[in-house]
Write an enzyme that holds these catalytic residues in place. Structure first.
Site, PDB file in Angstrom:
ATOM      1  N   TYR A  50       0.967  -1.773  -0.011  1.00 60.54           N
ATOM      2  CA  TYR A  50       0.308   0.261   0.362  1.00 60.54           C
ATOM      3  C   TYR A  50       1.082   1.443  -0.063  1.00 60.54           C
ATOM      4  O   TYR A  50       2.065   1.325   0.369  1.00 60.54           O
ATOM      5  CB  TYR A  50      -1.156  -0.166   1.036  1.00 60.54           C
ATOM      6  CG  TYR A  50      -2.159  -0.606   1.382  1.00 60.54           C
ATOM      7  CD1 TYR A  50      -1.891  -1.766   0.595  1.00 60.54           C
ATOM      8  CD2 TYR A  50      -2.776  -1.128   2.406  1.00 60.54           C
ATOM      9  CE1 TYR A  50      -3.381  -3.178   0.430  1.00 60.54           C
ATOM     10  CE2 TYR A  50      -3.885  -2.302   2.802  1.00 60.54           C
ATOM     11  CZ  TYR A  50      -3.724  -3.186   1.315  1.00 60.54           C
ATOM     12  OH  TYR A  50      -4.513  -4.099   1.688  1.00 60.54           O
ATOM     13  N   PRO A  51       0.426   1.930  -0.543  1.00 57.69           N
ATOM     14  CA  PRO A  51      -1.158   2.113  -1.097  1.00 57.69           C
ATOM     15  C   PRO A  51      -1.297   2.041  -2.504  1.00 57.69           C
ATOM     16  O   PRO A  51      -0.141   1.800  -3.339  1.00 57.69           O
ATOM     17  CB  PRO A  51      -1.153   4.163  -1.332  1.00 57.69           C
ATOM     18  CG  PRO A  51       0.238   4.154  -1.407  1.00 57.69           C
ATOM     19  CD  PRO A  51       1.417   3.491  -0.411  1.00 57.69           C
TER      20      PRO A  51
END
Length: 185
Positions: free
Chosen positions: A64-65
């Site tokens: 992530y992101p």
């Protein structure tokens, strides 16, 4: 088990971890999306939810992101934001339950489980992760959301698709690698 600022907390399985029924999902935090929350906005989310409202669960992952554009945001940035928030706000590590994940598929093998966990620990600026998950395994895994039956299919697990491209990590080896992380704290 208890209520903190109106948020129910429950025991996580048979562990001694108490987790809020509501958590913060972080997949798009500081991502390349036009409407993704900035680092400052993510700090505000955590301030409100964790410091003021009784939420203690943060769900994140090393990748992530999503999306990560490689120019303004990179894989691991979400964990970096969480780690810097805890450090900047002097949040006791015991006040937050962190669930993170290793990026799945063929990346999931004993060497990478250890390496990727250690890298997540550095980004999170902590010495432990409460819940460490395989984002998806390097093996056949029935998933009804992809139109498969949830019934385990041994023939599908043995197909060349799951056994090619660099070999296959057995389920037993995955479990042993995860157990090593548990044994090391």
């Amino acid at each position: 088990i208890k209520v903190v600022n109106g948020i129910k907390q429950r025991r996580l399985g048979g562990s001694d971890i108490f987790v809020s029924e509501i958590g913060l999902g972080t997949q798009r935090w500081v991502s390349g999306d036009f409407n993704a929350p900035s680092k400052e906005r993510c700090y505000e989310f955590m301030d409100e939810a964790i410091l003021m409202r009784g939420v203690n669960l943060i769900d994140t992952a090393e990748q992530y992101p999503i999306p990560s554009d490689g120019r303004t945001c990179f894989e691991g940035d979400t964990e970096r934001v969480i780690g810097s928030w805890m450090k900047d706000r002097k949040v006791p590590r015991t006040d937050v339950v962190i669930a993170s994940k290793i990026t799945g598929g063929r990346n999931v093998n004993p060497r990478n489980i250890r390496k990727d966990c250690e890298e997540s620990l550095k980004r999170l600026q902590t010495d432990y992760i409460d819940v460490y998950l395989l984002h998806w395994p390097q093996r056949y895994s029935p998933q009804s959301n992809w139109g498969q039956s949830l019934k385990y299919n041994i023939e599908e697990d043995a197909s060349p698709y799951w056994r090619s491209n660099g070999g296959h990590t057995s389920f037993e080896d995955l479990c042993l690698a995860m157990q090593d992380l548990i044994d090391q704290g």
